[in-house]
Design a protein around this motif. Sequence first.
Motif, short mmCIF file in Angstrom:
data_model
loop_
_atom_site.label_atom_id
_atom_site.label_comp_id
_atom_site.label_asym_id
_atom_site.label_seq_id
_atom_site.Cartn_x
_atom_site.Cartn_y
_atom_site.Cartn_z
N UNK A 93 0.75 -1.08 -0.08
CA UNK A 93 0.00 0.14 -0.11
C UNK A 93 0.88 1.30 0.04
N UNK A 94 1.98 1.25 0.68
CA UNK A 94 2.91 2.37 0.88
C UNK A 94 3.65 2.60 -0.62
N UNK A 95 4.13 1.36 -1.23
CA UNK A 95 4.66 1.56 -2.61
C UNK A 95 3.57 2.10 -3.55
N UNK A 96 2.39 1.77 -3.56
CA UNK A 96 1.44 2.12 -4.37
C UNK A 96 1.29 3.54 -4.11
N UNK A 97 1.03 4.19 -2.94
CA UNK A 97 0.83 5.58 -2.72
C UNK A 97 1.96 6.38 -3.06
#
Length: 114
Positions: free
Chosen positions: A94-98
């Motif tokens: 989720x962090x990488x996507x954001x």
Amino acid sequence: MLTLVRLMAWIVAIGLVAVTLSPLEARPVIASPNLERAGAYALFGFLLALSYPRRWGLALIAAVALAGALEAAQGLTVSRHGRVIDFLVKGGAAMIGALAAQALHLLLARRAAR
């Protein structure tokens, strides 16, 4: 366009809730579990941060918080169990996507400024 991206983000969130809390036998299988987890949460983080570009940091926190909350909620179900390693995969994706969404937003803003 922003409304469509927001709608997609919330549809993905609803899908994550449904798949995460459904019985294990009802969960669709497309690839390895870690790849599925990472892909789903990276997409969610990306769409959520893209949906709220002025509040992308809050969107990042919300995406990771959803991963944690759903992983913890699995302990309330009969056939599922939450694990720290699963949360790390989901939260990290989720962090990488954001962060990817924020990078795209900055790149597009620079191009528009030229």
